[in-house]
Design a protein around this motif. Structure first.
Motif, PDB file in Angstrom:
ATOM      1  N   GLY A 462       0.782  -1.233   0.000  1.00 14.66           N
ATOM      2  CA  GLY A 462       0.000   0.000   0.000  1.00 14.66           C
ATOM      3  C   GLY A 462       0.806   1.272   0.000  1.00 14.66           C
ATOM      4  O   GLY A 462       0.589   2.160  -0.831  1.00 14.66           O
ATOM      5  N   ASN A 463       1.742   1.422   0.904  1.00 21.66           N
ATOM      6  CA  ASN A 463       2.516   2.656   1.039  1.00 21.66           C
ATOM      7  C   ASN A 463       3.558   2.821  -0.070  1.00 21.66           C
ATOM      8  O   ASN A 463       4.022   1.841  -0.643  1.00 21.66           O
ATOM      9  N   ASN A 464       3.918   4.083  -0.294  1.00 23.15           N
ATOM     10  CA  ASN A 464       5.081   4.379  -1.112  1.00 23.15           C
ATOM     11  C   ASN A 464       6.311   4.017  -0.278  1.00 23.15           C
ATOM     12  O   ASN A 464       6.523   4.605   0.795  1.00 23.15           O
ATOM     13  N   PRO A 465       7.147   3.086  -0.724  1.00 20.70           N
ATOM     14  CA  PRO A 465       8.310   2.698   0.080  1.00 20.70           C
ATOM     15  C   PRO A 465       9.206   3.869   0.457  1.00 20.70           C
ATOM     16  O   PRO A 465       9.826   3.865   1.525  1.00 20.70           O
ATOM     17  N   LYS A 466       9.268   4.901  -0.378  1.00 23.90           N
ATOM     18  CA  LYS A 466      10.143   6.032  -0.083  1.00 23.90           C
ATOM     19  C   LYS A 466       9.592   6.912   1.028  1.00 23.90           C
ATOM     20  O   LYS A 466      10.315   7.744   1.583  1.00 23.90           O
ATOM     21  N   ASP A 467       8.313   6.726   1.373  1.00 27.79           N
ATOM     22  CA  ASP A 467       7.739   7.436   2.512  1.00 27.79           C
ATOM     23  C   ASP A 467       7.951   6.682   3.813  1.00 27.79           C
ATOM     24  O   ASP A 467       7.758   7.242   4.897  1.00 27.79           O
ATOM     25  N   VAL A 468       8.315   5.410   3.714  1.00 31.25           N
ATOM     26  CA  VAL A 468       8.494   4.570   4.897  1.00 31.25           C
ATOM     27  C   VAL A 468       9.881   4.759   5.498  1.00 31.25           C
ATOM     28  O   VAL A 468      10.064   4.614   6.716  1.00 31.25           O
ATOM     29  N   GLU A 478      20.016   1.827  -1.263  1.00 33.60           N
ATOM     30  CA  GLU A 478      20.633   1.990  -2.579  1.00 33.60           C
ATOM     31  C   GLU A 478      21.995   1.321  -2.598  1.00 33.60           C
ATOM     32  O   GLU A 478      22.366   0.651  -3.562  1.00 33.60           O
ATOM     33  N   GLU A 479      22.757   1.491  -1.521  1.00 33.09           N
ATOM     34  CA  GLU A 479      24.072   0.866  -1.442  1.00 33.09           C
ATOM     35  C   GLU A 479      23.952  -0.650  -1.413  1.00 33.09           C
ATOM     36  O   GLU A 479      24.772  -1.366  -2.002  1.00 33.09           O
ATOM     37  N   LEU A 480      22.937  -1.165  -0.735  1.00 35.57           N
ATOM     38  CA  LEU A 480      22.699  -2.607  -0.689  1.00 35.57           C
ATOM     39  C   LEU A 480      22.264  -3.138  -2.049  1.00 35.57           C
ATOM     40  O   LEU A 480      22.459  -4.314  -2.358  1.00 35.57           O
ATOM     41  N   GLY A 481      21.684  -2.265  -2.875  1.00 37.97           N
ATOM     42  CA  GLY A 481      21.190  -2.698  -4.183  1.00 37.97           C
ATOM     43  C   GLY A 481      19.775  -3.197  -4.142  1.00 37.97           C
ATOM     44  O   GLY A 481      19.358  -3.973  -5.013  1.00 37.97           O
ATOM     45  N   ALA A 482      19.009  -2.765  -3.140  1.00 37.57           N
ATOM     46  CA  ALA A 482      17.646  -3.273  -2.950  1.00 37.57           C
ATOM     47  C   ALA A 482      16.667  -2.601  -3.909  1.00 37.57           C
ATOM     48  O   ALA A 482      16.739  -1.396  -4.149  1.00 37.57           O
ATOM     49  N   GLN A 483      15.755  -3.398  -4.436  1.00 36.63           N
ATOM     50  CA  GLN A 483      14.672  -2.890  -5.271  1.00 36.63           C
ATOM     51  C   GLN A 483      13.475  -2.579  -4.379  1.00 36.63           C
ATOM     52  O   GLN A 483      13.045  -3.417  -3.589  1.00 36.63           O
ATOM     53  N   LEU A 484      12.927  -1.381  -4.506  1.00 44.26           N
ATOM     54  CA  LEU A 484      11.741  -0.994  -3.735  1.00 44.26           C
ATOM     55  C   LEU A 484      10.503  -1.323  -4.545  1.00 44.26           C
ATOM     56  O   LEU A 484      10.374  -0.929  -5.702  1.00 44.26           O
ATOM     57  N   VAL A 485       9.567  -2.061  -3.905  1.00 45.15           N
ATOM     58  CA  VAL A 485       8.367  -2.513  -4.597  1.00 45.15           C
ATOM     59  C   VAL A 485       7.152  -2.168  -3.755  1.00 45.15           C
ATOM     60  O   VAL A 485       7.085  -2.507  -2.563  1.00 45.15           O
ATOM     61  N   CYS A 486       6.193  -1.509  -4.369  1.00 46.57           N
ATOM     62  CA  CYS A 486       4.905  -1.247  -3.730  1.00 46.57           C
ATOM     63  C   CYS A 486       3.891  -2.257  -4.251  1.00 46.57           C
ATOM     64  O   CYS A 486       3.679  -2.377  -5.462  1.00 46.57           O
ATOM     65  N   SER A 496      -1.373   4.493  -8.135  1.00 41.28           N
ATOM     66  CA  SER A 496      -0.053   4.484  -7.493  1.00 41.28           C
ATOM     67  C   SER A 496       1.048   4.760  -8.503  1.00 41.28           C
ATOM     68  O   SER A 496       2.012   5.485  -8.208  1.00 41.28           O
ATOM     69  N   GLU A 497       0.929   4.216  -9.692  1.00 41.69           N
ATOM     70  CA  GLU A 497       1.955   4.430 -10.717  1.00 41.69           C
ATOM     71  C   GLU A 497       2.065   5.902 -11.078  1.00 41.69           C
ATOM     72  O   GLU A 497       3.161   6.403 -11.365  1.00 41.69           O
ATOM     73  N   ASP A 498       0.955   6.616 -11.061  1.00 38.59           N
ATOM     74  CA  ASP A 498       0.970   8.033 -11.420  1.00 38.59           C
ATOM     75  C   ASP A 498       1.618   8.904 -10.350  1.00 38.59           C
ATOM     76  O   ASP A 498       2.095  10.005 -10.654  1.00 38.59           O
ATOM     77  N   ARG A 499       1.659   8.427  -9.107  1.00 38.73           N
ATOM     78  CA  ARG A 499       2.090   9.271  -7.988  1.00 38.73           C
ATOM     79  C   ARG A 499       3.430   8.871  -7.370  1.00 38.73           C
ATOM     80  O   ARG A 499       4.083   9.694  -6.735  1.00 38.73           O
ATOM     81  N   TYR A 500       3.840   7.617  -7.540  1.00 41.75           N
ATOM     82  CA  TYR A 500       5.061   7.160  -6.879  1.00 41.75           C
ATOM     83  C   TYR A 500       6.265   7.333  -7.799  1.00 41.75           C
ATOM     84  O   TYR A 500       6.127   7.346  -9.033  1.00 41.75           O
ATOM     85  N   PRO A 501       7.460   7.484  -7.245  1.00 36.73           N
ATOM     86  CA  PRO A 501       8.665   7.713  -8.061  1.00 36.73           C
ATOM     87  C   PRO A 501       8.891   6.601  -9.074  1.00 36.73           C
ATOM     88  O   PRO A 501       8.485   5.445  -8.868  1.00 36.73           O
ATOM     89  N   ALA A 502       9.589   6.937 -10.144  1.00 38.82           N
ATOM     90  CA  ALA A 502       9.796   5.993 -11.242  1.00 38.82           C
ATOM     91  C   ALA A 502      10.645   4.806 -10.821  1.00 38.82           C
ATOM     92  O   ALA A 502      10.538   3.722 -11.418  1.00 38.82           O
ATOM     93  N   ASP A 503      11.515   4.985  -9.810  1.00 36.54           N
ATOM     94  CA  ASP A 503      12.369   3.871  -9.401  1.00 36.54           C
ATOM     95  C   ASP A 503      11.696   2.961  -8.378  1.00 36.54           C
ATOM     96  O   ASP A 503      12.320   2.038  -7.856  1.00 36.54           O
ATOM     97  N   VAL A 505       8.899   0.161  -8.106  1.00 35.61           N
ATOM     98  CA  VAL A 505       8.067  -0.731  -8.920  1.00 35.61           C
ATOM     99  C   VAL A 505       6.715  -0.891  -8.238  1.00 35.61           C
ATOM    100  O   VAL A 505       6.638  -1.200  -7.045  1.00 35.61           O
ATOM    101  N   VAL A 506       5.660  -0.666  -8.989  1.00 33.53           N
ATOM    102  CA  VAL A 506       4.303  -0.870  -8.480  1.00 33.53           C
ATOM    103  C   VAL A 506       3.753  -2.148  -9.099  1.00 33.53           C
ATOM    104  O   VAL A 506       3.710  -2.284 -10.334  1.00 33.53           O
ATOM    105  N   ALA A 507       3.356  -3.102  -8.265  1.00 27.76           N
ATOM    106  CA  ALA A 507       2.838  -4.386  -8.741  1.00 27.76           C
ATOM    107  C   ALA A 507       1.418  -4.568  -8.248  1.00 27.76           C
ATOM    108  O   ALA A 507       1.141  -4.422  -7.049  1.00 27.76           O
ATOM    109  N   GLY A 508       0.526  -4.891  -9.179  1.00 31.07           N
ATOM    110  CA  GLY A 508      -0.871  -5.089  -8.834  1.00 31.07           C
ATOM    111  C   GLY A 508      -1.167  -6.542  -8.484  1.00 31.07           C
ATOM    112  O   GLY A 508      -0.799  -7.458  -9.234  1.00 31.07           O
TER     113      GLY A 508
END
Length: 571
Positions: A462-468, A478-486, A496-503, A505-508
């Motif tokens: 649900g949340n934008n990972p960058k807000d968490v 970023e240093e760990l190389g982790a992919q952020l997924v909502c 969510s795709e329209d509002r969350y940063p491009a980096d 990933v939003v998965a339905g």
């Protein structure tokens, strides 16, 4: 001394091939040595499970491996009269693949070997027998006997940062380490018979608990049939591999034994052993070199692949300068208990099958008949709920309640309302995260791992990972190389795709499986390791503390080079 390779893998069996494929996928320099001139070309293992297929997926070999498999491989345990004592036919696909699959090992091994050609950082050498290992100040020096094409031999040396012995139960690497190989080798011997042009054609497995002579009959892909027969005292290897003797054994199983197209007739003995340590300094062992188990659960091949999957990302992390060698201690800690559990379970099932005492046989059959009357018990065996799934309670894990690094109890004991009202108090930390199908902006109905990538993943419901996370947390991720997924219901994906940063990933979640997983657990933030096990899981406000504890548990080193970070994203 200069290094010739980062990792020297000894043995081009399935474990060495999988480990090398994964290390190649992670961008590491690997040299794979095999004493033989080529791969073993006769069938050995016959079962591949969902966990191993997920590793095959990570290695990018799905398209070349699946053609040599049969999904949903049903097993029936029958007595001497052909009556079914129990069966298992699990239909679950929580990890993205069927729980049980038959396969042809030589062809799957060949697919893994051919897959290594994709990686410029991988060097494969046959006819290379490792004679000795010697520790150096910062690595391991291997002395190798090389057999040339003309039959002449030559001695060479390879200096590696790490060595992994994957050369089977008679591992010279294990002997060099000087560790014990505890356990037992039951005296019971078995004859294995493989034939082409399956004369039965049925695709299932029959475990014959026949007191006259216990047997196994297995339908395999590509019209191959395997039988295994228990041998009695006085039946020598020469006697039981004689064609006439084999034909007499097969007389109750096929209409015309003499008309079969035999691949092999071979005697083997079951073993149940586990090494006292899987590591000595920069030298490690995996697969049969570390543990041997009877064939009954079909878990020898799979346990070795679990070893490779666990070890590959840890070696890659260290080689990228992101962790100290202390991370390797978690390999032994995490893999030992589950490997032993699979050895013990395989022994137990074997003891049920090979009973020949009439009184014990009658008692076993009566108990099985009674238990089959109970739906819950029947389902327990049918769905393979008796198979212990790996759960890591120590290692690269963080307790979801105390946030203590390096250990995680199996239950959530938090006193906040989300924890008190959760449908399950069982902690998700230390087990694999499920792999349902999802939809993204670019792709529809794809397996989750194809979205998250092959390295660390932070999943946030649900949340934008960058807000968490804080700015400092995001820099460390970023240093760990982790992919952020909502993860969101499919109905919310476009918003969510329209509002969350491009980096991000939003998965339905198109099936509702992910929502149910998060509905049942008070852990909407999940940290998934490269081997798909959950290192930490928590509420959103605990995300920063959990991240820091995970980095502590994995002996993370701050300040990885830009090159290391780039390679993480490329991988």
């Amino acid at each position: 001394m200069e290094f010739d390779t980062d990792v020297l893998v000894i043995g081009a069996g399935p474990v060495g091939l999988m480990l090398t494929n994964l290390l190649g996928t992670y961008g590491q320099n690997v040299t794979l040595l095999e004493a033989l001139p080529g791969l073993i070309d006769y069938p050995r293992g016959v079962g591949i499970d969902d966990e191993s297929l997920r590793s095959v997926q990570t290695a990018g070999l799905t398209d070349t491996v699946l053609p040599h498999t049969t999904p949903q491989h049903i097993m029936r345990l029958v007595n001497g009269k052909g009556r079914i004592l129990t069966h298992n036919a699990p239909t679950t696909d929580e990890f993205g693949w069927p729980r049980k699959n038959a396969f042809i090992q030589p062809l799957v091994d060949q697919a893994m070997l051919e897959g290594l050609a994709r990686h410029a950082s991988v060097d494969v050498r046959f006819n290379h027998e490792v004679l000795s290992l010697r520790e150096t100040e910062n690595g391991v020096l291997a002395t190798i006997n090389v057999t040339e094409a003309d039959g002449t031999t030559d001695l060479q040396q390879i200096h590696a940062k790490y060595v992994v012995g994957c050369e089977g139960g008679r591992s010279a690497t294990r002997l060099w380490m000087g560790v014990l190989f505890d356990g037992k080798s039951p005296s019971t011997r078995w004859l294995v018979v493989d034939v082409n042009n399956d004369p039965l054609g049925t695709p299932n497995v029959f475990l014959g608990a026949d007191p006259k002579r216990p047997y196994v009959s297995i339908g395999l892909p590509h019209a191959i049939r395997r039988w295994e027969f228990m041998l009695f005292d006085g039946e020598t290897d020469d006697m039981v591999t004689d064609p006439d003797f084999v034909n007499r054994l097969l007389a109750d199983h096929v209409p015309d034994p003499a008309g079969l197209d035999f691949i092999r007739r071979r005697v083997y003995t079951h073993h149940a052993r586990i090494a006292s340590s899987f590591r000595r300094g920069k030298v490690l062992i995996a697969g049969d070199a570390a543990h041997l188990m009877p064939v009954w659960m079909g878990q020898g091949w799979n346990s070795g692949v679990r070893d490779a999957t666990n070890l590959a990302w840890k070696l890659a992390t260290i080689l990228r300068g992101q962790a100290t060698d202390d991370l390797l201690e978690t390999y032994d800690i995490e893999r030992r208990d589950h490997a032993k559990a699979m050895v013990d379970l395989s022994l137990t099932l074997g003891n049920v099958i090979k009973v020949t005492n009439p009184a014990l046989v009658a008692s076993r059959d009566a108990i099985a008949a009674a238990l089959n009357l109970l739906p819950q018990v029947k389902s327990y065996f049918a769905d393979m709920k008796f198979k212990p799934m790996p759960r890591y309670t120590r290692g690269v894990v963080v307790d979801p309640t105390s946030h203590k690094p390096g250990s995680a109890v199996a239950r959530i004991t938090g006193r906040l309302i989300p924890s008190l009202t959760a449908n399950t108090k069982i902690s998700p930390v230390g087990v694999q995260f499920p792999q349902p199908r999802v939809t993204t902006r670019e792709q529809s109905n794809i397996l989750l791992d194809e979205v998250t990538g092959k390295w660390w993943t932070v999943l946030v419901w649900g949340n934008n990972p960058k807000d968490v996370f804080s700015t400092e947390d995001l820099a460390r991720l970023e240093e760990l190389g982790a992919q952020l997924v909502c993860l969101v219901p499919e109905s919310q994906r476009a918003w969510s795709e329209d509002r969350y940063p491009a980096d991000v990933v939003v998965a339905g979640d198109t099936s509702g499986q992910l929502k149910k997983w998060f509905d049942d657990r008070p852990t909407p933030v999940v940290f998934v390791r490269p081997d798909r096990f959950i290192a930490g899981a928590c509420l959103a406000q605990d995300a920063s503390e959990t991240l820091n504890a995970i980095l502590t548990a994995m002996s993370f080193k701050e300040g990885a080079s830009n090159d290391a970070r780039t390679r993480l994203h490329v991988a």
